[in-house]
Write an enzyme that holds these catalytic residues in place. Structure first.
Site, mmCIF file in Angstrom:
data_model
loop_
_atom_site.group_PDB
_atom_site.id
_atom_site.type_symbol
_atom_site.label_atom_id
_atom_site.label_comp_id
_atom_site.label_asym_id
_atom_site.label_seq_id
_atom_site.Cartn_x
_atom_site.Cartn_y
_atom_site.Cartn_z
ATOM 1 C CB CYS A 162 10.221 0.917 12.712
ATOM 2 S SG CYS A 162 9.056 0.735 11.339
ATOM 3 N N GLY A 163 12.765 0.597 10.243
ATOM 4 C CA GLY A 163 13.464 1.294 9.165
ATOM 5 C C GLY A 163 12.547 2.187 8.352
ATOM 6 C CG HIS A 164 8.099 1.642 7.397
ATOM 7 N ND1 HIS A 164 7.823 0.698 8.379
ATOM 8 C CD2 HIS A 164 7.069 2.526 7.434
ATOM 9 C CE1 HIS A 164 6.671 0.999 8.962
ATOM 10 N NE2 HIS A 164 6.191 2.091 8.408
ATOM 11 C CG HIS A 176 9.716 -8.716 12.217
ATOM 12 N ND1 HIS A 176 9.831 -8.381 13.558
ATOM 13 C CD2 HIS A 176 9.150 -7.632 11.611
ATOM 14 C CE1 HIS A 176 9.367 -7.155 13.740
ATOM 15 N NE2 HIS A 176 8.945 -6.685 12.594
ATOM 16 C CG ASP A 194 7.030 -3.808 5.890
ATOM 17 O OD1 ASP A 194 6.589 -2.867 5.205
ATOM 18 O OD2 ASP A 194 7.953 -3.679 6.711
ATOM 19 C CB CYS A 214 10.987 -4.948 5.862
ATOM 20 S SG CYS A 214 11.200 -5.156 7.657
ATOM 21 N N GLY A 215 12.893 -2.040 6.363
ATOM 22 C CA GLY A 215 14.245 -1.560 6.618
ATOM 23 C C GLY A 215 15.048 -2.443 7.541
ATOM 24 C CB THR A 216 14.490 -3.859 10.941
ATOM 25 O OG1 THR A 216 13.132 -4.288 10.773
ATOM 26 C CG2 THR A 216 14.507 -2.515 11.659
#
Length: 310
Positions: A88-90, A203, A229, A233-235
């Site tokens: 999870c990037g964020h 996603h 999101d 979204c980081g990913t």
């Protein structure tokens, strides 16, 4: 009565709830092993932490655990209203902001072990946080799926720490006012993609023109539990960078500014890991703000102690 101490933050508007203490002891050598124990033996706690009445469908939880790799500042298991996330990037940005808030780390590079691999987060002096994510790549180009009510939708399937279906042409304006319609359409797209032989995709990321000066694209990202999101979204941005890279639409090291549905931004860059295989090493930069310290009280007498599950 069980007490769980958590710290909340948001990254570009998307919340992260970090479990600092009160979580279960998890056996297992790696964070991936610990995730499986958490999933099998403590899933009720996942629900209690992020679901109503304490949380909401948009809340992402982050359980701090001991990493296998002693060079890591922390291990972390990410979860949401319906299950678990590989990365999870964020959330990593929120975890680093939380650890800094606790005085557990300062500016510099910090390795973090996730269930899908090691990432390196850099806390900059200005408060921004950059995440050197896991290797990312495009697995399928220009897949066409027939979506009820929409007709054919064309998109790429890519990995950025989670599996994404990314579609740029969708016929709906990407505005917050259209979030309900976009959610409904994205859910039908995901079902169509899953049914066409890609069950791993959980996603959906829709792209359109940006509205923020300097941004390259605006997105709407639907997460596994139907929530969208609030951050870019980081990913998902990592998956997007992989698609841009393999198409030759973004140069190695060049910035890509990704705008979210609420107008917040991440800046992404990449370097090639294997140009022939289309694998990249993405780096995503954003900012998180700590906004709450909370002790959750879990009382078995409460009929909704373990969350309201949809």
């Amino acid at each position: 009565m069980k007490r769980v101490f958590t710290i909340d933050s948001h990254t570009g508007g998307e919340p992260t709830r970090v479990v600092v203490s009160g979580g279960p002891e998890l056996n297992g050598a790696t964070v991936a092993d610990k995730l499986e124990v958490f999933r099998k033996e403590h899933d009720a706690l996942r629900s209690a932490i992020v679901n109503e009445p304490r949380g909401s469908e948009v809340m992402v939880g982050a359980l701090l655990v001991e990493p296998k790799d002693a060079t890591c500042a922390a291990g972390v298991i990410f979860f949401n209203n319906v299950g678990y996330l590989g990365m999870c990037g964020h959330g990593i940005i929120g975890v680093v902001a939380t650890l800094a808030h606790l005085g557990r780390l300062g500016p510099g590079d910090h390795r973090i072990e996730t269930p899908v691999g090691l990432v390196t987060a850099t806390l900059h002096l200005n408060g921004e946080i950059s995440v050197a994510n896991v290797p990312s790549w495009r697995a399928q180009r220009a897949l066409t799926v027939e979506v009820p009510g929409e007709g054919p939708v064309i998109g790429d399937i890519a990995w950025g720490g989670n599996w994404f279906f990314l579609a740029e042409k969708n016929g709906h304006e990407l505005t917050l006012a259209n979030a309900g319609q976009l959610t409904d359409m994205s859910w039908r797209i995901r079902q169509a993609v899953n049914a066409q032989g890609f069950p791993e995709v959980d996603h959906v990321e829709l792209f359109g023109p940006p509205t923020v000066p300097g941004a390259h694209s605006r997105n709407f990202v639907q997460c596994p539990g139907k929530a969208f999101d609030r951050s870019p979204c980081g990913t998902g941005t990592s998956a997007k960078l992989a698609c841009l890279a393999v198409e030759g639409k973004l140069a190695e090291g060049a910035p890509w500014v990704q705008e979210s549905i609420i107008g917040t931004t991440f800046t992404g860059r990449f370097r090639w890991l294997d140009r022939a295989a289309g694998k990249i090493a993405p780096v995503i930069t954003g900012t998180a703000f700590v906004n709450a310290e909370t002790t959750l009280l879990l009382d078995d007498r409460d009929p909704f102690c373990w969350g309201i599950r949809s």
